[in-house]
Design a protein around this motif. Sequence first.
Motif, PDB file in Angstrom:
ATOM      1  N   GLY A  75       0.800  -1.403   0.063  1.00  0.00           N
ATOM      2  CA  GLY A  75      -0.061  -0.020   0.088  1.00  0.00           C
ATOM      3  C   GLY A  75       0.870   1.288  -0.136  1.00  0.00           C
ATOM      4  N   SER A  76       0.118   2.361   0.147  1.00  0.00           N
ATOM      5  CA  SER A  76       0.895   3.789  -0.294  1.00  0.00           C
ATOM      6  C   SER A  76       1.661   3.859   1.423  1.00  0.00           C
ATOM      7  CB  SER A  76      -0.006   4.844  -0.272  1.00  0.00           C
ATOM      8  OG  SER A  76      -1.101   4.861   0.656  1.00  0.00           O
ATOM      9  N   ILE A  77       2.484   4.655   1.508  1.00  0.00           N
ATOM     10  CA  ILE A  77       3.350   5.076   2.766  1.00  0.00           C
ATOM     11  C   ILE A  77       2.690   6.418   3.301  1.00  0.00           C
ATOM     12  CG2 ILE A  77       5.527   5.930   3.683  1.00  0.00           C
ATOM     13  CD1 ILE A  77       6.687   4.047   1.436  1.00  0.00           C
ATOM     14  N   ASN A  78       1.917   6.151   4.339  1.00  0.00           N
ATOM     15  CA  ASN A  78       1.398   7.245   5.033  1.00  0.00           C
ATOM     16  C   ASN A  78       1.988   7.724   6.193  1.00  0.00           C
ATOM     17  OD1 ASN A  78      -0.456   7.514   2.960  1.00  0.00           O
ATOM     18  ND2 ASN A  78      -1.792   5.954   4.024  1.00  0.00           N
ATOM     19  N   VAL A  79       2.437   9.062   6.289  1.00  0.00           N
ATOM     20  CA  VAL A  79       2.802   9.487   7.598  1.00  0.00           C
ATOM     21  C   VAL A  79       1.524   9.572   8.888  1.00  0.00           C
ATOM     22  CG1 VAL A  79       4.161  11.463   8.880  1.00  0.00           C
ATOM     23  CG2 VAL A  79       4.696  10.623   6.250  1.00  0.00           C
ATOM     24  N   LEU A  80       2.027   8.764   9.660  1.00  0.00           N
ATOM     25  CA  LEU A  80       0.738   8.916  10.988  1.00  0.00           C
ATOM     26  C   LEU A  80       1.078  10.118  11.610  1.00  0.00           C
ATOM     27  CD1 LEU A  80       1.100   5.207  11.971  1.00  0.00           C
ATOM     28  CD2 LEU A  80      -0.641   6.265  10.457  1.00  0.00           C
ATOM     29  N   THR A  81       2.377  10.535  11.895  1.00  0.00           N
ATOM     30  CA  THR A  81       2.698  11.636  12.658  1.00  0.00           C
ATOM     31  C   THR A  81       3.849  11.871  12.926  1.00  0.00           C
ATOM     32  OG1 THR A  81       2.153  12.449  15.072  1.00  0.00           O
ATOM     33  CG2 THR A  81       3.025  10.272  14.832  1.00  0.00           C
ATOM     34  N   ARG A  82       4.442  13.017  13.382  1.00  0.00           N
ATOM     35  CA  ARG A  82       5.910  13.373  13.369  1.00  0.00           C
ATOM     36  C   ARG A  82       6.182  13.296  14.974  1.00  0.00           C
ATOM     37  NH1 ARG A  82       7.461  17.716   8.936  1.00  0.00           N
ATOM     38  NH2 ARG A  82       9.351  16.880   9.577  1.00  0.00           N
ATOM     39  N   MET A  83       7.654  12.745  15.310  1.00  0.00           N
ATOM     40  CA  MET A  83       8.021  12.920  16.603  1.00  0.00           C
ATOM     41  C   MET A  83       9.465  13.173  16.473  1.00  0.00           C
ATOM     42  SD  MET A  83       6.316   9.300  17.817  1.00  0.00           S
ATOM     43  CE  MET A  83       5.952   9.702  19.460  1.00  0.00           C
ATOM     44  N   MET A  84       9.846  13.841  17.569  1.00  0.00           N
ATOM     45  CA  MET A  84      11.098  14.283  17.987  1.00  0.00           C
ATOM     46  C   MET A  84      12.050  13.173  18.713  1.00  0.00           C
ATOM     47  SD  MET A  84      12.708  18.005  19.285  1.00  0.00           S
ATOM     48  CE  MET A  84      12.306  17.702  20.999  1.00  0.00           C
ATOM     49  N   VAL A  85      13.032  12.982  18.107  1.00  0.00           N
ATOM     50  CA  VAL A  85      14.058  12.233  19.117  1.00  0.00           C
ATOM     51  C   VAL A  85      14.250  12.795  20.436  1.00  0.00           C
ATOM     52  CG1 VAL A  85      16.211  10.921  19.064  1.00  0.00           C
ATOM     53  CG2 VAL A  85      15.097  10.984  16.975  1.00  0.00           C
ATOM     54  N   ASP A  86      14.332  12.084  21.496  1.00  0.00           N
ATOM     55  CA  ASP A  86      14.383  12.586  22.665  1.00  0.00           C
ATOM     56  C   ASP A  86      15.830  13.090  22.811  1.00  0.00           C
ATOM     57  OD1 ASP A  86      14.753  13.225  25.336  1.00  0.00           O
ATOM     58  OD2 ASP A  86      14.282  11.147  26.306  1.00  0.00           O
ATOM     59  N   PRO A  87      15.780  14.437  23.241  1.00  0.00           N
ATOM     60  CA  PRO A  87      17.220  15.244  23.137  1.00  0.00           C
ATOM     61  C   PRO A  87      18.188  14.476  24.251  1.00  0.00           C
ATOM     62  CG  PRO A  87      15.510  16.676  23.387  1.00  0.00           C
ATOM     63  CD  PRO A  87      14.811  15.290  23.460  1.00  0.00           C
ATOM     64  N   ALA A  88      17.756  13.747  25.248  1.00  0.00           N
ATOM     65  CA  ALA A  88      18.561  13.179  26.128  1.00  0.00           C
ATOM     66  C   ALA A  88      19.060  11.726  25.638  1.00  0.00           C
ATOM     67  CB  ALA A  88      18.117  13.020  27.447  1.00  0.00           C
TER      68      ALA A  88
END
Length: 86
Positions: free
Chosen positions: A24-37
């Motif tokens: 199927g198609s690649i759908n972005v569910l959400t965006r997240m930031m890698v933990d700064p720590a």
Amino acid sequence: VTLKECKKEDKADREFQEKFKFEGSINVLTRMMVDPAVIEKKGRGKNLPLRRGEILDVIQFTNQELILCRNSKRKCKSVGAEALPA
């Protein structure tokens, strides 16, 4: 966006679908930031390299421990859930 960039993105998406047997198609569910720590890691095997504060596109929540993500270079691999804050 140039034609060359579009072709490169399409190629990366096809390789991702073949590697992970993703249908199927690649759908972005959400965006997240890698933990700064988090400890920065080089990507190996099916794991994505981690850089503090990097924004990742979440493609699929695989299980409790792994999340399928895509980075800014359109590389799609797994990321440990502990690296992404809830």
